[in-house]
Design a protein around this motif. Structure first.
Motif, PDB file in Angstrom:
ATOM      1  N   SER A 102       0.851  -1.197   0.000  1.00  0.00           N
ATOM      2  CA  SER A 102       0.000   0.000   0.000  1.00  0.00           C
ATOM      3  C   SER A 102       0.887   1.248   0.000  1.00  0.00           C
ATOM      4  O   SER A 102       2.037   1.202   0.461  1.00  0.00           O
ATOM      5  CB  SER A 102      -0.891  -0.010   1.240  1.00  0.00           C
ATOM      6  N   GLN A 103       0.339   2.357  -0.506  1.00  0.00           N
ATOM      7  CA  GLN A 103       1.135   3.588  -0.610  1.00  0.00           C
ATOM      8  C   GLN A 103       1.693   4.018   0.748  1.00  0.00           C
ATOM      9  O   GLN A 103       2.849   4.431   0.863  1.00  0.00           O
ATOM     10  CB  GLN A 103       0.267   4.705  -1.223  1.00  0.00           C
ATOM     11  N   ALA A 104       0.864   3.863   1.778  1.00  0.00           N
ATOM     12  CA  ALA A 104       1.300   4.298   3.114  1.00  0.00           C
ATOM     13  C   ALA A 104       2.540   3.513   3.562  1.00  0.00           C
ATOM     14  O   ALA A 104       3.498   4.086   4.092  1.00  0.00           O
ATOM     15  CB  ALA A 104       0.170   4.097   4.112  1.00  0.00           C
ATOM     16  N   MET A 105       2.531   2.210   3.301  1.00  0.00           N
ATOM     17  CA  MET A 105       3.684   1.385   3.703  1.00  0.00           C
ATOM     18  C   MET A 105       4.909   1.711   2.846  1.00  0.00           C
ATOM     19  O   MET A 105       6.026   1.755   3.338  1.00  0.00           O
ATOM     20  CB  MET A 105       3.342  -0.108   3.593  1.00  0.00           C
ATOM     21  N   GLN A 106       4.663   1.950   1.558  1.00  0.00           N
ATOM     22  CA  GLN A 106       5.787   2.319   0.678  1.00  0.00           C
ATOM     23  C   GLN A 106       6.429   3.612   1.166  1.00  0.00           C
ATOM     24  O   GLN A 106       7.652   3.724   1.234  1.00  0.00           O
ATOM     25  CB  GLN A 106       5.286   2.546  -0.752  1.00  0.00           C
TER      26      GLN A 106
END
Ligand code: NDP
Length: 307
Positions: free
Chosen positions: A182-186
């Motif tokens: 997910s973008q947040a984890m990236q």
């Protein structure tokens, strides 16, 4: 043919906890231990995050204690693998690899999920000696050291971020040129100074000596091969829930995890319950699995009493 009130399939923390509760509820449970008695925890070294063990405990020892407790309270543990089930009507039928047929009023499925490995011989050799599939379990042993995580999904990013808080340096080995997470984890990975993402890299061998892992041999997609010195190597390329044998009757999600009614261990078949990692793609912790095993046994008891 053996008839039982409660048949528990799987011998991780969920299965043994269900067995402890089912025994105390006088259900005389039978627990089928499966391919890897003790479950995933037997592949880890030391467990420091299970309450009640202030000095930590080896995974195999902890599962041995769970097992002893279940047996002392009245559980019958059977070595075997379930090869066939018939949940079309109650009582349910469960067949083992040696042909033994159990007829059960309730069934608790706690067959867990298996971490996926790359399939390298050297990976097998250093399992528990620097190769791990659980950062939360083993990360602590790599404080101030250099490790790598392989994978590009949410688990890999989460594990890399967790390890970065303990380790000097974390490499994230990703076979594509992008992360699937997910973008947040990236964003979290990219903004953590001591994580370096190695895109378009594949692991060809784990390097080590008598003490454990010393590095990894990597091959870039452009063909370049080089060795990277490391102290630990973490797999985070997904898990595989052990549900194949149940899928004709039990609803599973797109990844194969058993669907339970939210907040309960109930499956789509009344009288069949699921506990532990087999129905939990998110937390995957022994303590969570144990808690859900307890819930499954309580529900099995309620189910029997309501009949
Ligand atoms: P995923 O299947 O999402 O990702 C697996 C990753 O491993 C991919 O990057 C994949 O690469 C890579 N991979 C697979 N096989 C190999 C291989 N042989 N060699 C190298 N790399 C490989 O698994 P996750 O465990 O990360 O996540 C499972 C599910 O759980 C997802 O839906 C995820 O969103 C969810 N999850 C959610 C979390 C949260 O919300 N906090 C935390 C953890 C998981 P490729 O992309 O090339 O296929």
């Amino acid at each position: 043919m053996d008839t039982v009130k409660c048949l528990i399939i799987g011998s991780g923390p969920a299965g043994y906890t269900a067995a402890i509760y089912a025994s105390r509820a006088a259900m005389n449970p039978v627990l089928i231990e499966g391919l890897q008695p003790g479950g995933q925890l037997t592949t880890t070294t030391e467990i420091e995050n299970f309450p009640g063990y202030p000095n930590g405990i080896a995974g195999t020892d902890m599962m041995g204690e769970f097992r002893q407790q279940a047996i002392r309270l009245g559980t019958t543990c059977i070595s075997g693998i379930v090869t066939k089930v018939d949940f079309s009507e109650s009582p349910f039928k469960v067949t083992l690899d040696d042909g033994t047929l159990y007829v059960a009023d309730t069934v608790i499925i706690s067959t867990g999920a298996s971490a996926k490995y790359l399939g390298l011989e050297s990976e097998d050799k250093f399992k528990g000696m620097g190769v791990s599939a659980c950062a939360t379990c083993d990360g602590f042993f790599y404080r101030k050291k250099v490790v790598a995580v392989v994978g590009g999904g949410d688990t890999a990013c989460e594990e890399a971020t967790y390890l970065a808080s303990l380790c000097r340096k974390v490499y994230l080995i990703v076979r594509k040129n992008f992360l699937r997470a997910s973008q947040a984890m990236q964003d979290r990975v990219m903004s953590t100074d001591n994580i370096e993402v190695l895109f378009e890299h594949n692991t060809v061998e784990i390097l080590g000596d008598g003490e454990g892992v010393t590095g990894v041999r990597l091959k870039k997609n452009d063909g370049e091969i080089y060795d990277l010195p490391l102290d630990g190597f973490f797999l985070a390329i997904g898990h595989h829930p052990n549900t194949e044998v149940f899928r004709e009757y039990i609803e599973v999600d797109a990844e194969g995890y058993i669907k339970t009614i939210p907040g309960s261990p109930k499956t789509n078949v009344p009288g069949v319950f699921a506990a532990g990692d087999v129905q939990d793609p998110h937390y995957r912790q022994a303590i969570v699995a144990a808690g859900s095993g307890c819930m499954a046994a309580l529900e099995a008891d309620r189910f029997l009493k309501s009949k």
